[in-house]
Design a protein around this motif. Structure first.
Motif, short mmCIF file in Angstrom:
data_model
loop_
_atom_site.label_atom_id
_atom_site.label_comp_id
_atom_site.label_asym_id
_atom_site.label_seq_id
_atom_site.Cartn_x
_atom_site.Cartn_y
_atom_site.Cartn_z
N UNK A 505 36.22 44.02 27.80
CA UNK A 505 36.06 42.63 28.29
C UNK A 505 36.41 42.75 29.86
N UNK A 506 37.52 43.40 30.25
CA UNK A 506 37.88 43.23 31.40
C UNK A 506 36.77 44.11 32.36
N UNK A 507 36.44 45.23 32.05
CA UNK A 507 35.63 46.15 32.62
C UNK A 507 34.15 45.43 32.79
N UNK A 508 33.82 44.70 31.80
CA UNK A 508 32.29 44.00 31.91
C UNK A 508 32.59 42.95 32.92
N UNK A 509 33.53 42.23 33.03
CA UNK A 509 33.77 41.19 34.01
C UNK A 509 34.02 41.67 35.38
N UNK A 510 34.48 42.65 35.47
CA UNK A 510 34.43 43.43 36.86
C UNK A 510 33.19 44.00 37.57
N UNK A 511 32.22 44.38 36.37
CA UNK A 511 31.04 44.78 36.77
C UNK A 511 30.13 43.85 37.01
N UNK A 512 30.34 42.61 36.40
CA UNK A 512 29.54 41.41 36.77
C UNK A 512 29.73 40.98 38.32
N UNK A 513 31.10 40.81 38.55
CA UNK A 513 31.67 40.62 39.86
C UNK A 513 30.85 41.46 40.74
N UNK A 514 30.85 42.81 40.64
CA UNK A 514 30.39 43.83 41.60
C UNK A 514 28.73 43.52 41.59
N UNK A 515 28.19 42.72 40.79
CA UNK A 515 26.69 42.67 40.82
C UNK A 515 26.30 41.63 42.08
N UNK A 519 29.43 46.22 49.72
CA UNK A 519 30.50 46.84 50.73
C UNK A 519 31.91 46.81 49.98
N UNK A 520 32.98 46.77 51.05
CA UNK A 520 34.31 46.99 50.55
C UNK A 520 34.78 46.03 49.73
N UNK A 521 34.15 45.09 49.38
CA UNK A 521 34.79 44.00 48.25
C UNK A 521 34.37 44.77 46.83
N UNK A 522 33.15 45.39 46.94
CA UNK A 522 32.47 46.09 45.96
C UNK A 522 33.30 47.30 45.53
N UNK A 523 33.86 47.71 46.39
CA UNK A 523 34.72 49.00 46.45
C UNK A 523 36.07 48.57 45.92
N UNK A 524 36.59 47.50 46.33
CA UNK A 524 37.91 47.10 45.83
C UNK A 524 37.72 46.42 44.28
N UNK A 525 36.77 45.97 43.86
CA UNK A 525 36.50 45.51 42.59
C UNK A 525 36.56 46.96 41.68
N UNK A 526 35.98 47.93 42.13
CA UNK A 526 35.94 48.98 41.41
C UNK A 526 37.07 49.84 41.20
N UNK A 527 37.98 49.77 42.15
CA UNK A 527 39.54 50.20 42.24
C UNK A 527 40.13 49.52 40.96
N UNK A 528 39.93 48.30 40.67
CA UNK A 528 40.69 47.48 39.70
C UNK A 528 40.41 48.16 38.34
N UNK A 529 39.34 48.87 38.23
CA UNK A 529 39.23 49.26 36.63
C UNK A 529 39.51 50.92 36.70
N UNK A 530 40.07 51.47 37.85
CA UNK A 530 40.36 52.83 37.81
C UNK A 530 41.55 53.05 36.81
N UNK A 531 42.46 52.37 36.63
CA UNK A 531 43.61 52.54 35.79
C UNK A 531 43.46 51.99 34.08
N UNK A 532 42.47 51.45 34.23
CA UNK A 532 41.96 50.86 32.71
C UNK A 532 41.45 51.84 31.70
N UNK A 533 41.88 52.08 30.70
CA UNK A 533 41.43 52.80 29.78
C UNK A 533 39.97 52.71 29.34
N UNK A 534 39.20 53.78 29.27
CA UNK A 534 37.78 53.51 29.13
C UNK A 534 37.72 53.02 27.62
#
Length: 605
Positions: A505-515, A519-534
């Motif tokens: 759910x969390x990964x999905x919500x981040x991907x929706x925000x990235x849509x 730029x930098x905000x997109x990258x920052x959102x991507x960093x949020x999921x870096x430590x979340x287990x796939x």
């Protein structure tokens, strides 16, 4: 000019009047309230000299076809001497209620010394005739004030009664405020519950303004209760279920509270009718009751709360805070007593206002313990009270969001599995708190994946028939991080079930925000999921559903692939999942692809 020179501020009266009318007061109509206030205070002051004095306020509206209407406002209060006229009528901000004129300022309504100025919002000139009750043979005094800042004072040669008379004629554009019915309506609005007798006379007809205050009536008397309910309907223009008394020692508050006949949402704030020492303060006050008491409206009278300068609300101070808490305690006692002594009546109330009861109980363990079993909850088997739910289930299973409930409700109902939808305000907190204060209350958060344990597995032959299709479907949805599994479950008309866990759910919500970011905000959102287990979501295809069976048995992989994509999109929509940009694209392409495949198939035939 030397450093020791002293100067006085100058006040431009017209500018001050504009300030009063446009920023301090809610409208010109308050001049009636201010005149009533001054009259009542003058009568109170005279009673300090003559304790048995019977006060009277008379308002007369004189109309004529040849001239402007005139309002004469007369009281038989203490009046003013010539020195007091200069001191109190000609000095802005000076009030007789703060001087030596009285030893009990708490008995008086006014305290700011600007009340008479309100008359300048509707009139260009104020004429005051007054005679003091202090001493013998006091002369009558005439004071004339104008909006240009000038005034005159003269002694009258003719005798006038002790008290004060105020004469007003309308400024251009304010004639409506001098219509007899308008004056009568305003006098009743502000002064109907004041103690001195108040009359309004016009065209030979005299109306008495006074009425009996609701807070002086016995709500336990059935006839009085019906009368109070009728009064509430009249002043609030809505119907009510019940009425009960209110009292607060801190603010010197007495009154009645009306229980709304319809449910309201938790964020709503009801306007209350509030009086200060029997004078109407406001019909739109919200701050006298606690926030959770949004299911009632009240009519209350305060004697110890401090009004603001506009006299249309109270200062937010410790006294008001204690008053609010004590009035909340009154509401709490009302609910507790009803639950204990009139359970059927309480059941009717809670059917309408369960949200308000939950708002109270969530922070009050005693109320929670008492009210919990009455509280209704939405479940996969229909709405039921907590007592009914516990009678049928030893474990209280719940999902914490409405979206999760929508995902599992149909399947859970078909499996006769009772799950509470705790996605509404207060529900999770209430269930969690109950599990802490009741030893026999077993609470379990339900995971949609648990439904798969109840699914019927495919037979060996069915497994062999669907193996290739399941592999194709799984590969088709890999790019959406969704695994596919074929099973049998009810209801059979549901083709699929989409379930996720917290990580997915969390990964999905981040991907929706990235849509919607770059730029930098997109990258920052991507960093949020870096430590979340796939984590992958899972799409269960229902082999009991005729459509899914036909897709499985379809001989063309392209048609199967397009069909799986559309079933996936439908499952997301049924579960109220917002579509990502890639899924919106898939929806558009999939529909066109299915049409192309279907038309191509027809051509091939």
């Amino acid at each position: 000019m030397t450093a020791s020179d002293q100067n006085r501020f100058q006040v431009e009266l017209r500018g001050l009047i504009d300030l009063l009318s446009q920023h301090l007061y809610s409208g010109p109509h308050v001049f009636v309230r201010e005149l009533l206030q001054n009259g009542v205070d003058a009568i109170q002051a005279r009673r300090q000299i003559e304790p048995q004095h019977e006060g009277l306020i008379e308002i007369e509206v004189i109309t004529s076809a040849e001239s402007d209407p005139t309002i004469i406002f007369q009281d038989n209060g203490v009046g003013l001497t010539e020195d007091e006229v200069h001191q109190f009528l000609a000095t802005i901000g000076q009030s007789s209620k703060r001087g030596e004129m009285t030893s009990r300022p708490e008995d008086f309504l006014g305290q700011f010394g600007i009340g008479l100025l309100s008359c300048f919002t509707v009139s260009d000139e104020i004429v005051v005739l007054t005679r003091s009750a202090k001493g013998d043979n006091q002369p009558g005094i005439e004071w004339r004030g104008s909006t240009d800042g000038t005034y005159s004072v003269r002694k009258l040669t003719q005798a006038i009664p002790v008290g004060t008379q105020i004469f007003l004629q309308p400024s251009t554009g304010y004639e409506d405020y001098f219509e007899p019915q308008k004056v009568l309506k305003l006098a009743r609005e502000y002064g109907s519950l004041l103690q001195p007798k108040i009359t309004v006379t016009s065209n030979g007809q005299t109306d008495v303004v006074n009425a009996k205050a609701p807070w002086h009536q016995d709500t336990t008397n059935p006839q009085v209760r019906e009368n109070l309910l009728a009064y509430g309907t009249e002043v609030f223009e809505r119907n009510f279920l019940d009425v009960f008394p209110l009292h607060s020692t801190s603010g010197g508050v007495t009154g009645v509270a009306y229980v709304l006949s319809e449910a309201v949402h938790a964020g709503s704030r009801q306007p209350h009718r509030v009086y200060l020492k029997d004078m109407l303060l406001s019909t739109k006050t919200h701050e006298v009751l606690p926030e959770w008491a949004f299911f009632v409206q009240c009519v209350v009278n305060a004697s110890q709360l401090r009004p603001t300068a506009s006299r249309e609300s109270f200062y937010e101070d410790t006294v008001l805070e204690r008053t609010r808490q004590e009035l909340g305690d009154c509401l709490r006692r009302y609910l507790v007593e009803m639950a204990q002594t009139q359970p059927r009546r309480f059941e009717q109330l809670i059917a309408v206002h369960h949200l308000a009861v939950k708002a109270l109980a969530v922070d009050d363990d005693e109320c929670l313990e008492l009210f919990a079993d009455w509280l209704p909850f939405q479940t996969s088997l229909g709405t039921m009270t907590l007592a009914e739910f516990r009678k049928q289930n030893s474990v209280i299973r719940y999902v914490p969001s409405c979206d999760q409930f929508r995902q599992i409700a149909q399947v859970a109902a078909s499996e006769s599995l009772a799950v509470i939808n705790a996605g509404y305000v207060y529900d999770v907190d209430i269930l969690t708190r109950l599990s802490m204060i009741r030893s026999d209350f077993k609470l379990e958060e339900f995971d949609a994946e648990q439904l798969s344990d109840r699914f019927e597995q495919l037979s060996q032959s069915e497994r062999e028939e669907t193996l290739e299709f399941e592999r194709l479907a799984d590969m088709t949805l890999q790019r959406f991080k969704c695994a596919v599994e074929i099973a049998k479950f009810l209801p059979s008309d549901l083709p699929s079930l989409y379930v996720t866990d917290a990580n997915a759910d969390f990964i999905r919500s981040v991907e929706q925000a990235q849509d919607v970011t770059e730029g930098v905000w997109n990258d920052m959102l991507g960093d949020l999921t870096r430590d979340v287990p796939s984590s992958y979501a899972r799409l269960y295809l229902n082999y009991s559903n005729p459509l899914i069976k036909r897709i499985c048995q379809l001989g063309q992989s392209d048609g199967q692939r397009r069909s799986v994509e559309m079933v996936y999109i439908q499952a997301l929509l049924l579960g109220h999942f917002p579509l990502k940009k890639s899924e919106v694209k898939l929806l558009n392409e999939g529909l066109l692809g299915l049409l192309d495949w279907a038309v191509g198939g027809q051509d091939n035939e």
